[in-house]
Scaffold this motif. Structure first.
Motif, PDB file in Angstrom:
ATOM      1  N   PHE A  89       0.905  -1.120   0.139  1.00  0.00           N
ATOM      2  CA  PHE A  89       0.138  -0.078  -0.019  1.00  0.00           C
ATOM      3  C   PHE A  89       0.815   1.322   0.061  1.00  0.00           C
ATOM      4  N   GLU A  90       0.807   2.020  -1.015  1.00  0.00           N
ATOM      5  CA  GLU A  90       1.552   3.401  -1.008  1.00  0.00           C
ATOM      6  C   GLU A  90       0.655   4.589  -0.328  1.00  0.00           C
ATOM      7  N   PRO A  91       1.174   5.657   0.162  1.00  0.00           N
ATOM      8  CA  PRO A  91       0.361   6.681   0.398  1.00  0.00           C
ATOM      9  C   PRO A  91      -0.590   7.070  -0.552  1.00  0.00           C
ATOM     10  N   GLY A  92      -1.938   7.384   0.107  1.00  0.00           N
ATOM     11  CA  GLY A  92      -3.151   7.821  -0.822  1.00  0.00           C
ATOM     12  C   GLY A  92      -3.676   6.644  -1.523  1.00  0.00           C
ATOM     13  N   ASP A  93      -3.269   5.446  -1.281  1.00  0.00           N
ATOM     14  CA  ASP A  93      -3.958   4.397  -1.929  1.00  0.00           C
ATOM     15  C   ASP A  93      -5.388   4.117  -1.110  1.00  0.00           C
ATOM     16  N   ARG A  94      -6.229   3.724  -1.796  1.00  0.00           N
ATOM     17  CA  ARG A  94      -7.729   3.294  -0.989  1.00  0.00           C
ATOM     18  C   ARG A  94      -7.484   1.796  -0.972  1.00  0.00           C
ATOM     19  N   ALA A  95      -7.870   1.482   0.349  1.00  0.00           N
ATOM     20  CA  ALA A  95      -7.993   0.184   0.763  1.00  0.00           C
ATOM     21  C   ALA A  95      -9.219  -0.372   1.411  1.00  0.00           C
ATOM     22  N   VAL A  96      -9.482  -1.624   1.549  1.00  0.00           N
ATOM     23  CA  VAL A  96     -10.675  -2.220   2.029  1.00  0.00           C
ATOM     24  C   VAL A  96     -10.093  -3.251   3.202  1.00  0.00           C
ATOM     25  N   VAL A 101      -7.955   5.105   3.724  1.00  0.00           N
ATOM     26  CA  VAL A 101      -6.701   5.578   2.870  1.00  0.00           C
ATOM     27  C   VAL A 101      -5.354   5.388   3.573  1.00  0.00           C
ATOM     28  N   MET A 102      -4.338   4.587   2.873  1.00  0.00           N
ATOM     29  CA  MET A 102      -3.133   4.571   3.664  1.00  0.00           C
ATOM     30  C   MET A 102      -2.402   5.824   3.465  1.00  0.00           C
ATOM     31  N   LYS A 103      -1.947   6.243   4.810  1.00  0.00           N
ATOM     32  CA  LYS A 103      -1.289   7.672   5.323  1.00  0.00           C
ATOM     33  C   LYS A 103       0.228   7.487   4.935  1.00  0.00           C
ATOM     34  N   ASP A 104       0.947   8.279   4.884  1.00  0.00           N
ATOM     35  CA  ASP A 104       1.975   8.583   4.680  1.00  0.00           C
ATOM     36  C   ASP A 104       2.685   8.434   6.012  1.00  0.00           C
ATOM     37  N   PRO A 105       3.601   7.280   6.307  1.00  0.00           N
ATOM     38  CA  PRO A 105       4.097   7.083   7.852  1.00  0.00           C
ATOM     39  C   PRO A 105       4.722   8.352   8.339  1.00  0.00           C
ATOM     40  N   GLU A 106       5.206   9.186   7.547  1.00  0.00           N
ATOM     41  CA  GLU A 106       5.759  10.534   7.951  1.00  0.00           C
ATOM     42  C   GLU A 106       4.829  11.344   8.657  1.00  0.00           C
ATOM     43  N   GLU A 107       3.806  11.412   8.053  1.00  0.00           N
ATOM     44  CA  GLU A 107       2.443  12.243   8.304  1.00  0.00           C
ATOM     45  C   GLU A 107       2.070  11.917   9.829  1.00  0.00           C
ATOM     46  N   GLY A 108       2.186  10.773  10.227  1.00  0.00           N
ATOM     47  CA  GLY A 108       1.618  10.287  11.541  1.00  0.00           C
ATOM     48  C   GLY A 108       0.550   9.594  11.592  1.00  0.00           C
ATOM     49  N   ALA A 109      -0.134   9.414  12.525  1.00  0.00           N
ATOM     50  CA  ALA A 109      -1.348   8.493  12.864  1.00  0.00           C
ATOM     51  C   ALA A 109      -2.578   8.977  11.885  1.00  0.00           C
ATOM     52  N   THR A 110      -3.538   8.062  11.758  1.00  0.00           N
ATOM     53  CA  THR A 110      -4.688   8.326  11.154  1.00  0.00           C
ATOM     54  C   THR A 110      -5.563   9.591  11.877  1.00  0.00           C
ATOM     55  N   SER A 111      -6.232  10.329  11.206  1.00  0.00           N
ATOM     56  CA  SER A 111      -6.997  11.497  11.797  1.00  0.00           C
ATOM     57  C   SER A 111      -8.128  10.741  12.401  1.00  0.00           C
TER      58      SER A 111
END
Length: 165
Positions: free
Chosen positions: A19-26, A64-74
């Motif tokens: 999963f890359e940052p921005g990818d939609r996953a289920v 949505v996969m977040k960028d690990p550098e952005e931190g946790a899920t909102s």
């Protein structure tokens, strides 16, 4: 039967593609027919039609996969995932797995009530069912009341990971 499930994956359960940052996953929660335990599959949204779960699917949510550098899920993303999963439990009536599904419905209803997504209608019930109003859509839902022990709570928390706030 056990509730232990792996945590959120960094790659698709189906294809093994990362999963890359921005990818939609289920994410799907299912009952593994062989082991009798709950299982969780995290896949790319585009792979959903290809997935053959090894048992009955209880519910699902998208994220949505977040960028690990952005931190946790909102928090808003997390609440949206919990809301998606809650409604999917009503779409995928559990049949043989009603007890697990009912416990998940009850727990998520309490959490969503705390977040003011749902509102209890009428007096608080201690057994049977509690009717909730989905504030946005005005839809009424009957949620089974189940006893949630400390052990059950820990097991469900392991199952659902980040969507339990």
């Amino acid at each position: 039967m056990d509730w232990q499930i792996k945590t959120l994956s960094r790659k698709s359960t189906l294809s093994g593609e990362s999963f890359e940052p921005g990818d939609r996953a289920v994410s799907l929660v299912y009952v593994d027919d062989e082991a009798g335990d709950l299982g969780r599959a995290d896949i790319h949204e585009k792979e959903l039609s290809e997935l053959q779960a090894p048992g009955q699917v209880l519910g699902r949510w998208s994220w949505v996969m977040k960028d690990p550098e952005e931190g946790a899920t909102s928090t808003s993303d997390t609440v949206a995932s919990a809301e998606d999963f809650f409604f999917s439990l009503f779409e995928n009536e559990a049949g043989d797995e009603r007890e697990r599904s009912d416990a998940l419905k009850h727990l998520l209803a309490l959490m969503l009530e705390r977040k003011r997504i749902l509102r209890a209608i009428g007096p608080r019930q201690t057994s049977g069912t509690q009717t909730y109003l989905h504030v946005k859509t005005k839809q009424e839902l009957k949620v089974p009341i189940t006893e949630i022990s400390r052990d059950l709570m820990f097991k469900i928390e392991d199952t659902l990971g980040d969507i339990i706030l």
